[in-house]
Design an enzyme around this catalytic site. Structure first.
Site, PDB file in Angstrom:
ATOM      1  N   GLU A 268       0.834  -1.200   0.000  1.00 55.93           N
ATOM      2  CA  GLU A 268       0.000   0.000   0.000  1.00 55.93           C
ATOM      3  C   GLU A 268       0.871   1.254   0.000  1.00 55.93           C
ATOM      4  OE1 GLU A 268      -3.652   2.119   2.483  1.00 55.93           O
ATOM      5  OE2 GLU A 268      -3.178   0.017   2.848  1.00 55.93           O
ATOM      6  N   ARG A 346      -7.856   2.018  14.259  1.00 53.69           N
ATOM      7  CA  ARG A 346      -8.652   0.835  13.936  1.00 53.69           C
ATOM      8  C   ARG A 346      -8.539  -0.216  15.044  1.00 53.69           C
ATOM      9  NH1 ARG A 346     -12.098  -1.619   9.697  1.00 53.69           N
ATOM     10  NH2 ARG A 346     -11.404  -0.059   8.216  1.00 53.69           N
ATOM     11  N   PHE A 380      -5.593  -4.199   9.354  1.00 56.64           N
ATOM     12  CA  PHE A 380      -5.254  -2.794   9.575  1.00 56.64           C
ATOM     13  C   PHE A 380      -5.378  -2.378  11.035  1.00 56.64           C
ATOM     14  CE2 PHE A 380      -5.490   1.798   8.505  1.00 56.64           C
ATOM     15  CZ  PHE A 380      -4.470   1.866   7.573  1.00 56.64           C
ATOM     16  N   GLU A 751     -10.661  -8.967   4.675  1.00 58.00           N
ATOM     17  CA  GLU A 751     -10.034  -8.916   6.000  1.00 58.00           C
ATOM     18  C   GLU A 751     -10.778  -9.661   7.104  1.00 58.00           C
ATOM     19  OE1 GLU A 751      -7.744  -4.715   6.227  1.00 58.00           O
ATOM     20  OE2 GLU A 751      -9.863  -4.583   5.722  1.00 58.00           O
TER      21      GLU A 751
END
Length: 800
Positions: A268, A346, A380, A751
């Site tokens: 990413e 998160r 994440f 995820e």
């Protein structure tokens, strides 16, 4: 023909699949490859035959230079001098580049501007790039780099949690500001609770270990422009960072890729470094340049999953119901900010997992360490937050003597139709199906009978001990940085009825491309073989978000649908005017269009529309509605919806060695109305196995000088086929349906299944408790390697 096999053309003389499936008027056969059908991955056949082309499979252009990034040998030091004269004079070397050679900004960071491409003045982790060597061969570049003379002045280096906390005290701040979420009066709840408990768990990091390492190839173009092939989840960010480094507008840089050999978040923000190095060499020399890392360098130089320490305090009653809980999360970010702010957030967002906490305080500190900057990884930060609450559930069960599953069920958010619970960040949970899924899985996995069988086994087995656990998952879907929840697509319909599809999502093996192609096929009611999947490129769809946060199908599917519907509307308008038929009597069916009482092949209508000068190309755009988060008040609705699932894991441990085996796993997962059940099942299985690796065997270890010692397959263990349980039962919840208006009411699947593996960690805890005859709760951190399991066994037996 096997319906799962993708083939462009049969033997010589035979028609193509598209020709076979074109369909004739009156043919009522449904389309092949529409949504909700089990359809093979578009590159599946190519994967297994070795014909799938990755970045490094493209032939090097004549004169391509090989780029090597010379790494720092110190974790934290001042660079007093750097003599590169011998490097420049070495055989085969064409160019040596340092920070001084960058025409624009020496930065490849995603947000905060603190990731230099080449070190300037100081180094902050072992492996940080000092300079780049461009040579005729990679061997020549490596040999030359070793001739550099670097004069370091070593500075104190913080590696682990305790050192990071001390370093924060010395400098007077953490790497990033702390953040707190509150719900209710936690102090009062803890003070009045009939029972309280406190504890700590540490959760290790994880290397992405994608099969294809980091790589970028840059081709110089005219006017100083550059074309970059990059193995990246975020082409637009690579484009922006390369342009920023070169000091040119974004339009001067084009980034393209067809597929990655795995990403998991590691591609990413990280690929921008290697793309920038290759692009700089290409522009400076006028020759193509390739920057490709080998496995050791990749593991040393790129970020990992964040390590997290969680301290908890909780109050509960005799039935195991939580009355209040406080979590202190300490997050090891590495040397720079990268994406740590959102990742740490998160972890906080998922500290409740599927449980209605009533009163909660979640405090997060983001610590600097002199190690590589940690980055995005599947989940994440969410998995780390969930481990804390699941550890607490096991602890409460131990303290009360209740079955851990009963404690979990007692604390779940109410189901649909019940009184909505409220998360610690103020979002109502109105779509919970965790309770329903658990009830179904409890029966289908035969949990109660197996619990009794495990107890009986442990009584008669002095050496081997079994453990069993069933845990839920509730995972929020959306980027928590709201502006990232957008996507674009480009659809062309050619005059022969074939379709060209492009969108901003990237394919890393997860099946995104075939899912979006199924959406377009469904909209036009044509066989998927008529839809051409093309490489992701910033030249076609601009300003895209990363393929991350499980949002790939949600965002890009809706954007592609919007583009297809625009073209479809034009075709309907044309047909209505041409044939004098009301628009509601024009219906797209399998490879044909019914116009009143007449039918035409789809391709024939398209051909007519072309001759009538109807536009057959359209962009599409989608932005996720109704999401927001206010950091000042730590409240909002950061997620469009939640995905749910549950897993039941059974393990057996050897109390003499700490070795263990995952013997059976039962999984029931909610994917809404699945776009492609075959792809989704693969994601569920792969996610679980990768999560199992993180929690049990994938151990990152740095020495006291900040050198990563687990930097190759010889020292870093990932799950293999032998680690997969022989008995693995996976099912998609057949009642699943997304209440949010997503693409065909599907739910994200990238995820959420990763966290199902927490059940295996809880099962290991259960087995260790049995080894101590139920008298002590073990100290067991993740990854629960055999060494840690053995220490935990010895500890509980000593405390017994």
């Amino acid at each position: 023909m096997d319906e799962t096999r993708i083939q462009d053309r049969g033997p010589a003389g035979e028609p193509t699949i598209a020709e076979l499936h074109e369909g004739a008027p009156g043919d009522k056969r449904p389309i092949r490859g529409g949504v909700r059908q089990r359809h093979a991955h578009d590159s599946g056949f190519k994967h297994v035959t070795g014909s799938a082309r990755y970045t490094d499979d493209e032939p090097d252009l004549p004169g391509t230079l090989q780029v090597y990034l010379a790494p720092s040998e110190r974790a934290h030091a001042r660079i007093r001098a750097m003599d590169l004269s011998a490097v420049r004079a070495a055989p085969g070397v064409v160019l040596v580049l340092t920070a001084e050679d960058i025409p624009g900004q020496n930065d490849y960071s995603p947000v905060f501007g603190d990731d230099p491409i080449f070190a300037e003045g100081h180094v902050f982790f072992v492996g940080q790039p000092l300079f780049a060597v461009a040579a005729e061969t990679i061997d020549a570049a490596r040999r030359a780099a070793r001739l550099a003379k670097i004069d370091y002045e070593d500075l104190p280096a913080a590696i682990g949690f305790d050192a990071a906390l001390n370093f924060a005290d010395e400098v007077g701040k953490d790497l990033l500001p702390p953040h707190t979420m509150r719900l209710g009066d936690v102090d009062a709840a803890l003070e009045t609770a009939s029972r309280t408990v406190s504890g700590r768990i540490e959760v290790g990091g994880q290397d992405h270990f994608y099969l294809e390492g980091q790589i970028a190839v840059a081709h110089p173009l005219e006017d100083g422009d550059v074309f970059v092939r990059s193995s990246t989840q975020h082409p637009s960010e690579v484009q922006h960072n390369v342009a920023k480094m070169l000091g040119v507008p974004d339009h001067a840089v084009t980034v393209e890729l067809r597929r990655m050999g795995g990403g998991f978040g590691g591609k990413e923000s990280q690929p921008a470094l290697f793309a920038a190095a290759a692009a700089l060499v290409a522009v400076k020399t006028g020759r193509p340049a390739k920057c490709r890392l080998d496995r050791d360098d990749d593991m040393i130089m790129t970020g990992k999953r964040h390590e997290v320490r969680i301290d908890y305090r909780a109050g509960f009653d005799a039935a195991g119901r939580l009355q209040g809980v406080a979590f202190d999360q300490f997050v090891r970010c590495g040397y720079s900010s990268d994406l740590s702010a959102a990742i740490a957030d998160r972890a906080m967002f998922h500290a409740d997992n599927a449980y209605d906490l009533k009163a909660a305080c979640i405090h997060s500190r983001r610590l600097q360490t002199h190690t590589v900057s940690n980055t995005a990884f599947r989940g994440f930060g969410g998995p780390q937050g969930m481990v804390g609450i699941e550890r607490l559930m096991d602890r409460i069960a131990f303290e009360t003597g209740l079955d851990p599953l009963d404690v979990r069920k007692a604390n779940l958010y109410a189901g649909i139709g019940g009184e909505p619970g409220v998360t610690p960040y103020g979002m109502k949970v109105e779509d919970s199906v965790a309770g329903e899924i658990i009830e179904v899985l409890e029966v289908s996995s035969d949990y109660r009978a197996r619990r009794e069988a495990v107890k009986a086994f442990n009584v008669r087995s002095p050496i081997l001990k079994k453990g069993l656990a069933l845990t839920p998952v509730k995972f929020g879907i959306s980027f928590t940085t709201s502006h990232l929840n957008q996507a674009g697509a480009l659809v062309h319909v050619y005059k022969d009825g074939s379709v060209h599809l492009n969108h901003g999502g990237t394919e890393m093996g997860q099946g995104l491309f075939v899912k979006v192609a199924q959406v377009v096929a469904e909209e036009f009611q044509i066989d998927i073989d008529k839809v051409k999947i093309t490489a992701t490129t910033t030249a076609k769809v601009p300003n895209t978000s990363a393929t991350a946060a499980s949002s790939g199908s949600d965002l890009n599917g809706m954007a592609a649908q919007a583009a297809a519907r625009t073209i479809k509307t034009r075709l309907i308008d044309y047909a209505a005017e041409r044939y004098h038929v009301p628009k509601d009597q024009i219906v797209f069916e399998a490879n044909r269009v019914r116009i009143g009482n007449e039918e035409k092949r789809f391709s024939d209508l398209v051909g007519e529309a072309y001759l009538a000068r109807v536009s057959l190309s359209s962009t599409g755009f989608y932005a996720t509605p109704d999401i927001h988060y206010d950091r000042e008040s730590a409240s909002g609705k950061p997620f469009y919806y939640f995905a749910y699932g549950a897993a039941c894991s059974e393990v057996v441990i050897d109390t003499l060695t700490g070795e263990y085996k995952l013997t059976r796993v039962d999984i029931l997962h909610d994917v809404g109305k699945s776009l492609n059940p075959a792809i989704d099942l693969g994601q569920i299985e792969g996610g679980f196995i990768q999560g199992f690796g993180w929690l049990t065997m994938e151990e990152l270890w740095w020495d006291d000088k900040g050198r990563l010692k687990t930097h190759a397959p010889s020292t870093y263990k990932i799950p293999t086929a032998n680690d997969r349980p022989d008995d693995m039962r996976i099912a998609i919840w057949d009642k699943g349906e997304n209440r949010a208006e997503t693409i065909y009411r599907s739910k994200a699947v990238g995820e959420p299944p990763f966290m199902l593996a927490i059940s295996a960690f809880s099962a290991l805890t259960d087995a260790v408790i049995a080894a101590g005859e139920g008298r002590a709760f073990p100290h067991l951190d993740a990854p629960a390697t055999p060494e840690r399991v053995l220490r935990a066994v010895e500890e509980v037996r000593a405390r017994s």
